[in-house]
Design an enzyme around this catalytic site. Structure first.
Site, PDB file in Angstrom:
ATOM      1  N   PRO A   2       0.835  -1.206   0.000  1.00 14.63           N
ATOM      2  CA  PRO A   2       0.000   0.000   0.000  1.00 14.63           C
ATOM      3  C   PRO A   2       0.869   1.254   0.000  1.00 14.63           C
ATOM      4  O   PRO A   2       1.927   1.285   0.635  1.00 14.63           O
ATOM      5  CB  PRO A   2      -0.793  -0.129   1.305  1.00 14.63           C
ATOM      6  CG  PRO A   2      -0.675  -1.556   1.707  1.00 14.63           C
ATOM      7  CD  PRO A   2       0.617  -2.053   1.182  1.00 14.63           C
ATOM      8  N   GLU A   3       0.435   2.277  -0.715  1.00 11.97           N
ATOM      9  CA  GLU A   3       1.180   3.521  -0.773  1.00 11.97           C
ATOM     10  C   GLU A   3       0.486   4.575   0.076  1.00 11.97           C
ATOM     11  O   GLU A   3      -0.548   4.309   0.691  1.00 11.97           O
ATOM     12  CB  GLU A   3       1.371   3.929  -2.235  1.00 11.97           C
ATOM     13  CG  GLU A   3       2.104   2.839  -3.014  1.00 11.97           C
ATOM     14  CD  GLU A   3       2.389   3.162  -4.477  1.00 11.97           C
ATOM     15  OE1 GLU A   3       2.450   4.347  -4.834  1.00 11.97           O
ATOM     16  OE2 GLU A   3       2.550   2.194  -5.254  1.00 11.97           O
ATOM     17  N   LYS A  53       3.964   5.790   4.657  1.00 13.18           N
ATOM     18  CA  LYS A  53       3.308   4.494   4.714  1.00 13.18           C
ATOM     19  C   LYS A  53       3.185   3.955   6.144  1.00 13.18           C
ATOM     20  O   LYS A  53       2.744   2.824   6.341  1.00 13.18           O
ATOM     21  CB  LYS A  53       4.057   3.492   3.837  1.00 13.18           C
ATOM     22  CG  LYS A  53       4.186   3.929   2.380  1.00 13.18           C
ATOM     23  CD  LYS A  53       5.004   2.940   1.576  1.00 13.18           C
ATOM     24  CE  LYS A  53       5.275   3.456   0.177  1.00 13.18           C
ATOM     25  NZ  LYS A  53       6.060   2.504  -0.638  1.00 13.18           N
ATOM     26  N   GLN A  70       3.902  -2.790   5.378  1.00 12.94           N
ATOM     27  CA  GLN A  70       4.866  -3.469   4.514  1.00 12.94           C
ATOM     28  C   GLN A  70       4.132  -4.067   3.308  1.00 12.94           C
ATOM     29  O   GLN A  70       3.212  -3.464   2.762  1.00 12.94           O
ATOM     30  CB  GLN A  70       5.651  -4.498   5.317  1.00 12.94           C
ATOM     31  CG  GLN A  70       6.451  -3.852   6.447  1.00 12.94           C
ATOM     32  CD  GLN A  70       7.144  -4.856   7.327  1.00 12.94           C
ATOM     33  OE1 GLN A  70       6.509  -5.736   7.923  1.00 12.94           O
ATOM     34  NE2 GLN A  70       8.449  -4.753   7.439  1.00 12.94           N
ATOM     35  N   ASN A 169       5.312   2.251  -6.029  1.00 14.51           N
ATOM     36  CA  ASN A 169       5.447   1.784  -7.395  1.00 14.51           C
ATOM     37  C   ASN A 169       4.462   2.429  -8.370  1.00 14.51           C
ATOM     38  O   ASN A 169       4.841   2.917  -9.431  1.00 14.51           O
ATOM     39  CB  ASN A 169       5.294   0.264  -7.428  1.00 14.51           C
ATOM     40  CG  ASN A 169       6.396  -0.389  -8.222  1.00 14.51           C
ATOM     41  OD1 ASN A 169       7.484   0.170  -8.360  1.00 14.51           O
ATOM     42  ND2 ASN A 169       6.131  -1.573  -8.741  1.00 14.51           N
ATOM     43  N   ARG A 262      12.075  -3.327  -9.294  1.00 16.71           N
ATOM     44  CA  ARG A 262      10.654  -3.007  -9.234  1.00 16.71           C
ATOM     45  C   ARG A 262      10.176  -2.649 -10.636  1.00 16.71           C
ATOM     46  O   ARG A 262      10.875  -1.979 -11.394  1.00 16.71           O
ATOM     47  CB  ARG A 262      10.407  -1.821  -8.277  1.00 16.71           C
ATOM     48  CG  ARG A 262      10.913  -2.038  -6.863  1.00 16.71           C
ATOM     49  CD  ARG A 262       9.999  -2.906  -6.055  1.00 16.71           C
ATOM     50  NE  ARG A 262       8.743  -2.240  -5.774  1.00 16.71           N
ATOM     51  CZ  ARG A 262       8.577  -1.359  -4.788  1.00 16.71           C
ATOM     52  NH1 ARG A 262       9.573  -1.014  -4.007  1.00 16.71           N
ATOM     53  NH2 ARG A 262       7.391  -0.823  -4.580  1.00 16.71           N
TER      54      ARG A 262
END
Length: 274
Positions: A2-3, A53, A70, A169, A262
């Site tokens: 999760p961002e 986060k 995480q 991401n 990534r």
């Protein structure tokens, strides 16, 4: 993972059931934390705060629970006594008289005196929060010019929580696309107008994602795609997860690559590599 926008929305849901409520029971799954259950049970929650986060649950006895989702952590809200249907492992439970806030699968949980939070190794190193109401695009532009950031590729910089907290991401790919910046460019390669455009998009995209529940497209475009594109995941983003499909702006094919282990997506026409 999760961002920032997803963590802030989770914090909103938790705040709805915990803030200004007395926590009748606090239960930790990890043995080293169980001693804090007595310290926090019976206390009132005064705030749910996010820093990038990370999420902080503040109690009126000046202690706070730090948690970081995480990769796999997820918060769930339930009526007291009801257990959500999940195979995940429960790590933290906060129970009021009527509701429960339940954290599953996360492993990064700790308890801190509020005055000591500045010594937390993750929090102490964080850059400004992308969703902070105090953050303006000029701050981001100046940060891009700092020596420790200016020489790094944008694809690496926009995952670095020391630069800006809360980016990840999908936000990285979307911000760089909307700014017309190729992932391999560096801040020092950008002209004044390009830096300004990048800073503005860096501020705008996370806030739009927070407001829309994870959609970075402008509302008009997102609404029009509902008529022709099936599946919400396929009409959330400009480029992220859309490799092999046509760019909404120019029609060229979206590309995918792996940078820094990534995945990242970009349009070779809208984001030309110099």
């Amino acid at each position: 993972m999760p961002e920032g926008p997803e963590i802030r929305r989770a914090a909103d849901r938790i705040a709805d059931v915990l803030v200004d409520e007395t926590i009748e029971e606090v239960a930790f799954a990890f043995p080293e934390l169980q001693r804090f259950g007595h310290l926090l049970s019976g206390q009132r929650v005064v705030d749910i705060e996010t820093r990038g986060k990370a999420l902080l649950t503040h109690f009126d006895n000046d202690y706070a629970i730090y948690s970081h989702n995480q990769l796999y952590g997820v918060w769930k809200i339930a009526k007291r006594g009801k257990t959500p249907a999940t195979n995940r492992s429960l790590r933290l439970a906060l129970h009021t008289a009527t509701h429960s806030a339940l954290l599953y699968s996360a492993s990064d949980i700790s308890v801190w005196a509020r005055d000591d939070l500045g010594m937390h190794p993750f929090l102490a190193a964080l850059g400004p929060d992308l969703l902070s109401a105090k953050l303006i695009w000029q701050d981001i532009s100046e940060r891009l010019k700092l020596q420790r950031f200016a020489g790094r590729s944008l694809n690496a910089l926009y995952l670095d929580q020391h630069f800006l907290a809360g980016s990840g991401n999908y936000l990285r790919s979307e911000i760089l696309f909307c700014a017309g910046a190729h992932p391999k460019r560096r801040p020092r390669d950008l002209g004044r107008a390009e830096l300004g455009a990048l800073a503005r998009e860096t501020l705008k995209l996370p806030r739009r994602s927070y407001e829309t529940g994870g959609i970075t497209l402008p509302p008009r475009l997102a609404a029009s795609l509902k008529k022709t594109v099936k599946g919400r995941e396929r009409r959330r983003f400009f480029v992220f997860g859309r490799d092999g499909r046509a760019c909404y702006q120019c029609g060229d094919t979206i590309l995918r690559d792996s940078m820094g282990s990534r995945r990242i997506y970009w349009c070779p026409t809208c984001q030309r590599q110099p």
